[in-house]
Design a protein around this motif. Structure first.
Motif, mmCIF file in Angstrom:
data_model
loop_
_atom_site.group_PDB
_atom_site.id
_atom_site.type_symbol
_atom_site.label_atom_id
_atom_site.label_comp_id
_atom_site.label_asym_id
_atom_site.label_seq_id
_atom_site.Cartn_x
_atom_site.Cartn_y
_atom_site.Cartn_z
ATOM 1 N N ALA A 191 0.822 -1.211 0.000
ATOM 2 C CA ALA A 191 0.000 0.000 0.000
ATOM 3 C C ALA A 191 0.861 1.269 0.000
ATOM 4 C CB ALA A 191 -0.940 -0.005 1.208
ATOM 5 N N MET A 192 2.056 1.200 0.608
ATOM 6 C CA MET A 192 2.953 2.368 0.649
ATOM 7 C C MET A 192 3.683 2.579 -0.675
ATOM 8 S SD MET A 192 4.920 2.257 4.308
ATOM 9 C CE MET A 192 5.509 0.572 4.208
ATOM 10 N N ALA A 193 4.033 1.504 -1.332
ATOM 11 C CA ALA A 193 4.898 1.574 -2.519
ATOM 12 C C ALA A 193 4.420 2.573 -3.575
ATOM 13 C CB ALA A 193 5.093 0.188 -3.111
ATOM 14 N N PRO A 194 3.130 2.652 -3.857
ATOM 15 C CA PRO A 194 2.715 3.590 -4.915
ATOM 16 C C PRO A 194 2.533 5.043 -4.487
ATOM 17 C CG PRO A 194 0.857 2.211 -4.269
ATOM 18 C CD PRO A 194 2.048 1.730 -3.499
ATOM 19 N N ILE A 195 2.799 5.380 -3.218
ATOM 20 C CA ILE A 195 2.659 6.784 -2.802
ATOM 21 C C ILE A 195 3.702 7.598 -3.565
ATOM 22 C CG2 ILE A 195 2.752 8.448 -0.904
ATOM 23 C CD1 ILE A 195 2.059 6.092 0.998
ATOM 24 N N PRO A 196 3.250 8.563 -4.353
ATOM 25 C CA PRO A 196 4.193 9.305 -5.196
ATOM 26 C C PRO A 196 5.167 10.187 -4.409
ATOM 27 C CG PRO A 196 1.926 9.592 -5.961
ATOM 28 C CD PRO A 196 1.861 8.937 -4.609
ATOM 29 N N TYR A 197 6.306 10.382 -4.992
ATOM 30 C CA TYR A 197 7.326 11.319 -4.498
ATOM 31 C C TYR A 197 6.654 12.651 -4.223
ATOM 32 C CZ TYR A 197 11.788 13.916 -4.678
ATOM 33 O OH TYR A 197 12.884 14.695 -4.402
ATOM 34 N N GLY A 198 6.936 13.222 -3.054
ATOM 35 C CA GLY A 198 6.398 14.534 -2.729
ATOM 36 C C GLY A 198 5.001 14.519 -2.138
ATOM 37 N N GLU A 199 4.396 13.342 -2.007
ATOM 38 C CA GLU A 199 3.056 13.239 -1.424
ATOM 39 C C GLU A 199 3.118 12.395 -0.165
ATOM 40 O OE1 GLU A 199 -0.056 12.037 -4.081
ATOM 41 O OE2 GLU A 199 0.766 13.207 -5.738
ATOM 42 N N THR A 200 2.109 12.547 0.669
ATOM 43 C CA THR A 200 2.006 11.726 1.872
ATOM 44 C C THR A 200 0.611 11.128 1.962
ATOM 45 O OG1 THR A 200 1.303 13.597 3.245
ATOM 46 C CG2 THR A 200 3.679 13.108 3.186
ATOM 47 N N ARG A 201 0.500 10.114 2.783
ATOM 48 C CA ARG A 201 -0.776 9.519 3.171
ATOM 49 C C ARG A 201 -0.719 9.375 4.688
ATOM 50 N NH1 ARG A 201 -0.871 10.557 -1.376
ATOM 51 N NH2 ARG A 201 -1.564 9.373 -3.166
ATOM 52 N N THR A 202 -1.867 9.323 5.317
ATOM 53 C CA THR A 202 -1.882 9.123 6.762
ATOM 54 C C THR A 202 -1.974 7.625 7.077
ATOM 55 O OG1 THR A 202 -4.280 9.236 7.013
ATOM 56 C CG2 THR A 202 -3.046 11.342 7.136
ATOM 57 N N TYR A 203 -1.608 7.313 8.316
ATOM 58 C CA TYR A 203 -1.776 5.935 8.773
ATOM 59 C C TYR A 203 -3.243 5.542 8.617
ATOM 60 C CZ TYR A 203 2.780 6.781 10.960
ATOM 61 O OH TYR A 203 4.104 7.091 11.179
#
Length: 127
Positions: A56-68
């Motif tokens: 689930a973390m792998a596709p988070i783009p450079y420069g962006e975040t997601r919350t837990y």
């Protein structure tokens, strides 16, 4: 393997990456220099909850975040469980656990340098 970057040390389990150590170090160095936004390193994701969180973390783009909480919703679990799995990520940087933050703060970071290193990584990506 220990990888130095931005004043911290990150432990990367090179046994899960199908590439020579030199290639891993070169790509991490290029990332730290701002010359690389994605890694071209095949990672063997564990077949467990940590692996699910890594996927689930792998596709988070450079420069962006997601919350837990974002990842918890995606995986139908609790944010605390996601945070614990992030802390067990065997290939930080390559699988960007630093891009997963708390709804109220940066959250934690298991690498030497802790949250301060996480903040530097996110600042690097914000440029």
């Amino acid at each position: 393997m220990h990888v130095e970057l931005l004043g911290g040390t990150v432990d990367v389990d090179a046994g899960l990456i199908d590439a020579p150590d030199g290639e891993i170090r070169e790509q991490v160095a290029a990332y730290a220099a701002g010359d690389r936004r994605e890694f071209d390193l095949p990672v063997a994701v564990p077949d467990d909850f940590t692996g699910d969180v890594m996927a689930a973390m792998a596709p988070i783009p450079y420069g962006e975040t997601r919350t837990y909480g974002d990842l918890a919703t995606e995986l139908d679990t609790a944010p605390v469980a996601v945070g614990q799995a992030c802390g067990h990520n065997p290939v930080p940087i390559v699988v960007p656990c630093h891009r997963v933050v708390s709804a109220a703060s940066l959250g934690g970071y298991s690498a030497a340098g802790g949250v301060e290193l996480k903040a530097r990584l996110l600042a690097l990506e914000a440029r």
